[in-house]
Design a protein around this motif. Sequence first.
Motif, PDB file in Angstrom:
ATOM      1  N   PRO A 242     -10.508  -3.409   2.699  1.00 38.96           N
ATOM      2  CA  PRO A 242     -11.483  -2.507   1.764  1.00 38.96           C
ATOM      3  C   PRO A 242     -12.889  -3.192   1.503  1.00 38.96           C
ATOM      4  CG  PRO A 242      -9.247  -2.575   0.636  1.00 38.96           C
ATOM      5  CD  PRO A 242      -9.161  -3.732   1.731  1.00 38.96           C
ATOM      6  N   GLY A 243     -14.098  -2.273   1.728  1.00 39.93           N
ATOM      7  CA  GLY A 243     -15.261  -2.715   1.196  1.00 39.93           C
ATOM      8  C   GLY A 243     -15.906  -3.385   2.318  1.00 39.93           C
TER       9      GLY A 243
ATOM     10  N   THR B   4      -6.684  -3.114   6.934  1.00 38.88           N
ATOM     11  CA  THR B   4      -7.947  -2.553   6.735  1.00 38.88           C
ATOM     12  C   THR B   4      -8.242  -3.416   5.414  1.00 38.88           C
ATOM     13  OG1 THR B   4      -7.510  -0.465   7.631  1.00 38.88           O
ATOM     14  CG2 THR B   4      -9.070  -0.600   5.933  1.00 38.88           C
TER      15      THR B   4
ATOM     16  N   ARG C 196       0.806  -0.980   0.037  1.00 34.40           N
ATOM     17  CA  ARG C 196      -0.056  -0.019   0.090  1.00 34.40           C
ATOM     18  C   ARG C 196       0.880   1.454  -0.052  1.00 34.40           C
ATOM     19  NH1 ARG C 196      -4.657   2.502   0.867  1.00 34.40           N
ATOM     20  NH2 ARG C 196      -4.996   4.065   2.321  1.00 34.40           N
TER      21      ARG C 196
ATOM     22  N   SER D 172      -6.907  -7.136  -0.394  1.00 36.53           N
ATOM     23  CA  SER D 172      -6.978  -6.161  -1.504  1.00 36.53           C
ATOM     24  C   SER D 172      -8.562  -5.729  -1.465  1.00 36.53           C
ATOM     25  CB  SER D 172      -6.430  -6.534  -2.649  1.00 36.53           C
ATOM     26  OG  SER D 172      -5.100  -6.883  -2.430  1.00 36.53           O
ATOM     27  N   GLY D 173      -8.776  -4.683  -2.293  1.00 42.56           N
ATOM     28  CA  GLY D 173     -10.154  -4.300  -2.465  1.00 42.56           C
ATOM     29  C   GLY D 173     -10.845  -5.254  -3.662  1.00 42.56           C
TER      30      GLY D 173
ATOM     31  N   GLN E  20     -14.806   2.665   6.606  1.00 41.31           N
ATOM     32  CA  GLN E  20     -14.967   3.339   5.301  1.00 41.31           C
ATOM     33  C   GLN E  20     -16.374   4.007   5.215  1.00 41.31           C
ATOM     34  OE1 GLN E  20     -13.160   0.222   2.647  1.00 41.31           O
ATOM     35  NE2 GLN E  20     -11.327   1.587   2.663  1.00 41.31           N
TER      36      GLN E  20
END
Length: 880
Positions: free
Chosen positions: A330-331, A328, A91, A306-307, A375
């Motif tokens: 994502p999503g 973290t 990242r 990963s997202g 998020q």
Amino acid sequence: MTSPGRQQQPVAGKPFDLAVIGAGLTFAASLAALTQALGGGAGRAAVVQAPPGTGKTTLVPPLLANLPVHSHGRVVVTQPRRVAARAAARRLAVLDGSQLGSRVGYSVRGERQAGPGTVVEFVTPGILLRRLLADPGLEGVAAVALDEVHERGLETDLLVGMLAEVRELRGDLTVVAMSATLDAPRFAALLSTDVGGPDDGGSPAPVVDCPSALYSLQTDWRPAAGPRLDGRGVTPAFLDHVARTAAEELTRALSDDSSTDALIFLPGAREVSRVAADLGRRLGSSVDVMELHGQAAAVEQDRAVSGRLPGGKPRAIVSTDLAESSLTVPGVRLVIDSGLTREPRRDAGRGMSGLVTVSCSRASADQRAGRAARQGPGRVVRCYDQQAYAAAPAHVTPEIKVADLTGAALQLAAWGSPRGVGLALPDQPPLQAMDDAVEVLRELGAVAEDGHATGMGRLLATIPADPRLGRALLDGAATAGQLAAAEAVALVSGDHRAPGADLTRLLSQLRNEPGAAARRWAEDTRRLAALAQRGPLSDSPALPSPVTGAAVVGAVVALAFPDQVARLVAGGAPNRYLLSSGTRAGLPAGSSLSGQEWLAVAEVTRAEGRDSAGTGAVIRSAAPLTSDLAEAAASHLVAEAVEARFAGGRVSARRVRRLGAIVLASTPVRPSPAEGRAAVAGALEKEGLGVLEWSTAADALRRRLAFIHRGVGAPWPDVSDQSLLLQLQEWLGPELEQLAGGAAAGSIDLTNPLRRLLPWPEAAKLVDLAPEWLEVPSGSRIRIEYPEVADETARPVVAVKLQECFGWAETPRLLGGRVPVLFHLLSPARRPLAVTDDLTSFWSGPYTQVRAEMRGRYPKHPWPEDPWSATATARVKRRQ
């Protein structure tokens, strides 16, 4: 610890663009405070306290690298998990616009993407520990950031203490500890801004806070109908409940927002795989079900964290606590939490250690829930009730408090701080656990008498495995070959689960069935095979040479864990074993190893239920072993001795050859006098005087003496068990020699030995103070029943027929008039009619009622109206 010569090593390249990297990250607002806390000077320390998801892992390392005082060296950042280290490096490299492995890189076990130009390097704590042992001055490192210190991992705790010492050696080394919970003050005190720490006048390191980045979070509770855990671990019914709940909740969430991904927390890889398979069946191809755990391939781990790709399917990520705080994902808008985790536990009594499934702490549960609101607004569904949450511990148990400390003890010894003495650790290791660990290291020859590492110990400390497995790798390679030994060690040290506890079956699977686990094992094998070239540890081969084929795994495991060599219990179930340590353990039901005469056990844990075969412990992984290999691998535990025992009233002996607690051979022999004496003394010490046979006369004399001692005291002897055992030779010396020589306990009368304790000339008063008999008015001589030796409140009792006491007014008294006799006045059938120590009062009152009740029941016996004038008798009326 000595300081190696240090060379300035400037790092070329432009500074990191913190504005770009920190866009949208909450911690960006705290960068100025952290810069001020570090003061622009080298060798400073600080603690960053920021909730998960604020961006501290992304922003703190480049900030440290940008400080001018750090231009001479690299910034090293520890992450407790490999997947987190890779993800954090990837990242930061993307945000920096650089290629991974250039300015930003990582090093984890078996994999490295970093080079001479790397400015920020993410590593696991174990990697940095081994670097410290090789280079205590950390040549070329300007700053170290310890991330996730709140997780209280053992290696991170050790780094805190070691880096505090490095800062005393190197005044220009900056250290930052990063925590997601309220443990910051503890670490601030340890990372004092002045050499010597707060106890020597130093000030705690400054703490930089950051507000939470969480959006609104809804919490729902959906407990299962049955228990989450039983004697075998997580119940299948509960796993079904988690999968069903996850499928229903994700389906409902997707109907409102198709961008929702779900994160499902389970305690271990086995549970993750089962629930993931169940979710795949329930959700079909519409959802991408992914597994995230330590056994998954690196590419699969990286894909999970990963997202979602553009246009990609919704994701259900089934994870261990890998995704709890370091990452973290994502999503994620939905979290399904089992509320369970795996933690190390050490069972000192049985000499076992391993992972156990327990309720996660409330802090962990809150961090898991927070994954759903990093998020955007999110929701957590807890598959347990609020009472279970409230009953859970507030924080995670520090690993140093509960884990096996053998590896840590070796690292501390190699560092120069045996047992951690003098090291500023967040928690000191438990004394007993550290003692046990040091003893293991002494047996390996890894530490000297003063606790410091030997040359062998320093070599073992460089191998990224438990010291026992390191020893097995180096010594096993000499007779089994480097590759075969490495395969076996990789098998045991990895996160693999042996089917039916059979390591040989697991080895066959990994060799022949491609997959993520097989690839990871192959990588570990290659790495360990290279390390095996450093051995063996001694000139004498540890095993008969050569060892080949299926025997290799058992031989190497036995070398690593000689105290867990096991033999089938004779005459028992085919899955019940005795370990050389003395622990009994069972194989899981249906294991292919059942019935094997010998096993080399790699893992054994406490458990109940049928898997433990009624022993309370279950073998989790093992391999077959021959008796010759067992004796060779555990040669230091093999001993032969004559074992004499006193049981059944007689001394017997056998010549016994043992491997630890396991009997290899046993032959009857005649004990020597010394062995006989030791057997008798041992039986008396363990079981007390009950192993001797007390005749009625001996027991009566002992009771009389105890009665006099309680009432009069010295010089009358104390004849309690404790006192007699302390003076055995004084009163029982000759008889002990007879017993040791083979005489039966029943042939020895203890009356005369007790008389040896009588004080003279006071002994002449024995009959006056505590007579054996009492003559009653009928002319009968009745035995006085004195109290048990240990009973300090009861009184002497005379049980006599009521008719034999007519006319007796004065109650007899013992001990020179101190203690009245307690009469149990009996019916003609010798059943108690009255209990009294005042005959006068009895004849004057209660006797009237006794007479009224008894004269019709026993008409042949005298029941006079006037007991004072009646003739005392033991006979019926006619015979009278």
